[in-house]
Scaffold this active site. Sequence first.
Site, PDB file in Angstrom:
ATOM      1  CB  THR A   1      -0.978   0.033   1.206  1.00 52.74           C
ATOM      2  OG1 THR A   1      -0.224  -0.101   2.408  1.00 52.74           O
ATOM      3  CG2 THR A   1      -2.025  -1.052   1.126  1.00 52.74           C
TER       4      THR A   1
ATOM      5  CG  ASP B   1       3.119  -6.180  -5.740  1.00 54.50           C
ATOM      6  OD1 ASP B   1       4.133  -6.882  -5.570  1.00 54.50           O
ATOM      7  OD2 ASP B   1       2.510  -5.632  -4.791  1.00 54.50           O
TER       8      ASP B   1
ATOM      9  CG  HIS C   1      -2.487 -15.776  -4.068  1.00 56.29           C
ATOM     10  ND1 HIS C   1      -2.951 -14.925  -3.090  1.00 56.29           N
ATOM     11  CD2 HIS C   1      -2.791 -17.027  -3.634  1.00 56.29           C
ATOM     12  CE1 HIS C   1      -3.500 -15.639  -2.112  1.00 56.29           C
ATOM     13  NE2 HIS C   1      -3.409 -16.904  -2.410  1.00 56.29           N
TER      14      HIS C   1
ATOM     15  CB  CYS D   1      -3.831 -20.123 -24.757  1.00 51.91           C
ATOM     16  SG  CYS D   1      -5.303 -20.630 -25.659  1.00 51.91           S
TER      17      CYS D   1
ATOM     18  CB  CYS E   1      -3.535 -24.484 -27.168  1.00 48.75           C
ATOM     19  SG  CYS E   1      -2.698 -22.874 -27.298  1.00 48.75           S
TER      20      CYS E   1
ATOM     21  CB  CYS F   1      -4.440 -18.164 -27.990  1.00 51.10           C
ATOM     22  SG  CYS F   1      -3.092 -19.270 -28.443  1.00 51.10           S
TER      23      CYS F   1
ATOM     24  CB  CYS G   1      -5.876 -22.319 -30.502  1.00 49.70           C
ATOM     25  SG  CYS G   1      -5.989 -21.795 -28.792  1.00 49.70           S
TER      26      CYS G   1
ATOM     27  CB  SER H   1      -1.284 -10.935   5.190  1.00 51.99           C
ATOM     28  OG  SER H   1      -2.313 -11.841   4.807  1.00 51.99           O
TER      29      SER H   1
ATOM     30  CG  ASN I   1      -2.074  -6.574   9.071  1.00 49.90           C
ATOM     31  OD1 ASN I   1      -1.586  -6.599   7.941  1.00 49.90           O
ATOM     32  ND2 ASN I   1      -3.378  -6.500   9.277  1.00 49.90           N
TER      33      ASN I   1
HETATM   34  P1  NAD Z   1      -5.792  -7.936   2.474  1.00 55.49           P
HETATM   35  O1  NAD Z   1      -6.223  -6.804   1.623  1.00 55.49           O
HETATM   36  O2  NAD Z   1      -6.816  -8.960   2.837  1.00 55.49           O
HETATM   37  O3  NAD Z   1      -5.201  -7.359   3.844  1.00 55.49           O
HETATM   38  C1  NAD Z   1      -4.206  -6.389   3.860  1.00 55.49           C
HETATM   39  C2  NAD Z   1      -3.885  -6.072   5.313  1.00 55.49           C
HETATM   40  O4  NAD Z   1      -2.767  -5.200   5.327  1.00 55.49           O
HETATM   41  C3  NAD Z   1      -5.015  -5.369   6.051  1.00 55.49           C
HETATM   42  O5  NAD Z   1      -5.325  -6.089   7.231  1.00 55.49           O
HETATM   43  C4  NAD Z   1      -4.451  -3.972   6.371  1.00 55.49           C
HETATM   44  O6  NAD Z   1      -4.815  -3.530   7.664  1.00 55.49           O
HETATM   45  C5  NAD Z   1      -2.955  -4.198   6.301  1.00 55.49           C
HETATM   46  N1  NAD Z   1      -2.186  -3.037   5.855  1.00 55.49           N
HETATM   47  C6  NAD Z   1      -2.485  -2.138   4.878  1.00 55.49           C
HETATM   48  N2  NAD Z   1      -1.482  -1.259   4.709  1.00 55.49           N
HETATM   49  C7  NAD Z   1      -0.523  -1.609   5.604  1.00 55.49           C
HETATM   50  C8  NAD Z   1       0.772  -1.090   5.901  1.00 55.49           C
HETATM   51  N3  NAD Z   1       1.265  -0.023   5.269  1.00 55.49           N
HETATM   52  N4  NAD Z   1       1.505  -1.700   6.886  1.00 55.49           N
HETATM   53  C9  NAD Z   1       0.994  -2.774   7.561  1.00 55.49           C
HETATM   54  N5  NAD Z   1      -0.214  -3.302   7.311  1.00 55.49           N
HETATM   55  C10 NAD Z   1      -0.960  -2.737   6.333  1.00 55.49           C
HETATM   56  O7  NAD Z   1      -4.534  -8.594   1.771  1.00 55.49           O
HETATM   57  P2  NAD Z   1      -4.019 -10.106   1.770  1.00 55.49           P
HETATM   58  O8  NAD Z   1      -4.082 -10.685   3.121  1.00 55.49           O
HETATM   59  O9  NAD Z   1      -2.755 -10.109   0.987  1.00 55.49           O
HETATM   60  O10 NAD Z   1      -5.082 -10.938   0.915  1.00 55.49           O
HETATM   61  C11 NAD Z   1      -5.698 -10.425  -0.207  1.00 55.49           C
HETATM   62  C12 NAD Z   1      -5.342 -10.977  -1.561  1.00 55.49           C
HETATM   63  O11 NAD Z   1      -5.172  -9.783  -2.246  1.00 55.49           O
HETATM   64  C13 NAD Z   1      -4.081 -11.718  -1.792  1.00 55.49           C
HETATM   65  O12 NAD Z   1      -4.434 -12.941  -2.323  1.00 55.49           O
HETATM   66  C14 NAD Z   1      -3.358 -10.937  -2.911  1.00 55.49           C
HETATM   67  O13 NAD Z   1      -3.120 -11.797  -4.006  1.00 55.49           O
HETATM   68  C15 NAD Z   1      -4.356  -9.942  -3.383  1.00 55.49           C
HETATM   69  N6  NAD Z   1      -3.896  -8.573  -3.679  1.00 55.49           N
HETATM   70  C16 NAD Z   1      -2.618  -8.345  -4.068  1.00 55.49           C
HETATM   71  C17 NAD Z   1      -2.191  -7.058  -4.307  1.00 55.49           C
HETATM   72  C18 NAD Z   1      -0.778  -6.850  -4.726  1.00 55.49           C
HETATM   73  O14 NAD Z   1      -0.222  -7.692  -5.440  1.00 55.49           O
HETATM   74  N7  NAD Z   1      -0.153  -5.751  -4.296  1.00 55.49           N
HETATM   75  C19 NAD Z   1      -3.069  -5.978  -4.129  1.00 55.49           C
HETATM   76  C20 NAD Z   1      -4.387  -6.242  -3.724  1.00 55.49           C
HETATM   77  C21 NAD Z   1      -4.791  -7.557  -3.496  1.00 55.49           C
END
Ligand code: NAD
Length: 236
Positions: A17, A94, A109, A117, A120, A142, A145, A182, A203
């Site tokens: 974020t 990301d 993930h 595709c 195929c 694709c 195909c 997470s 978190n």
């Molecule tokens: P989630 O959105 O469920 O939870 C994110 C958690 O991070 C929240 O509880 C929030 O309070 C916390 N948070 C936000 N900013 C923060 C910071 N600066 N410092 C500490 N904590 C912070 O995310 P998740 O558990 O990863 O599960 C969601 C799914 O979202 C995953 O499967 C992922 O693939 C996908 N996703 C990925 C991206 C990415 O690739 N950047 C973006 C959005 C969603």
Amino acid sequence: MQHYNSVFVLTGAGISTESGIPDYRSAQTGLWNQMDPMNVSSLYALQREPTIFYQANVKHWLTYYSAEPNDAHKALALLEKKGHVRGIVTQNIDGLHQKAGSVKVWEVHGHLRTCSCLGCGKRYSFYQLIHQLETGRYVPLCAKCNQLLRPDVILFGDQMSLDFFRARDALKRAELLVVVGSSLQVYPAAELPGLAQKIVIINLEPTPWDDQAHLVIRRSAGEVFRELITAMGYTV
Ligand code: NAD
């Protein structure tokens, strides 16, 4: 202070974020406040309404593509290089851990480097999918195909990735697992903390694993890692 030989990290959308990528479940800013995951992130949605699936997702993917790693990603790369961290299990698609220089990364993930595709199975670079959408196609197809292309990310309804099973094996050896950004609500990734001997959670909001954690730090990941790196005598 106790020394751990086998430290692993599990990251989620919250670590990115501070790179400008919204997460899914943050109370005010999470993307799930604006859209239904089953409409935009499921295999069913891709097969049934591919135009809507691509319209809803492409702008987010482009944000991921152009994002830069923040101090938390950079700190983790440095900690791996210095031998303090064995590897990172990430739920993120990301690619920011690799952009920051992390080497041992399990992307449970999937990722946005390639697409495949649905007919195929031929694999292309992800750029080719984006290029088709940017040059006027509603859905990418694709070249071999003419079936639908899909990103190589794990959608609801997909089987788990090989990386998930590899990460699960690796975490059986974890003395310490540091969970960063997470909500620990997405299964089966949310089961992974149960494999480590001890867990630390960084978190902003509570998680279902807080009661079992050795330590819970409810602060932003960037802030925590900047302080940690400075305290260890390094700079990011
Ligand atoms: P989630 O959105 O469920 O939870 C994110 C958690 O991070 C929240 O509880 C929030 O309070 C916390 N948070 C936000 N900013 C923060 C910071 N600066 N410092 C500490 N904590 C912070 O995310 P998740 O558990 O990863 O599960 C969601 C799914 O979202 C995953 O499967 C992922 O693939 C996908 N996703 C990925 C991206 C990415 O690739 N950047 C973006 C959005 C969603």
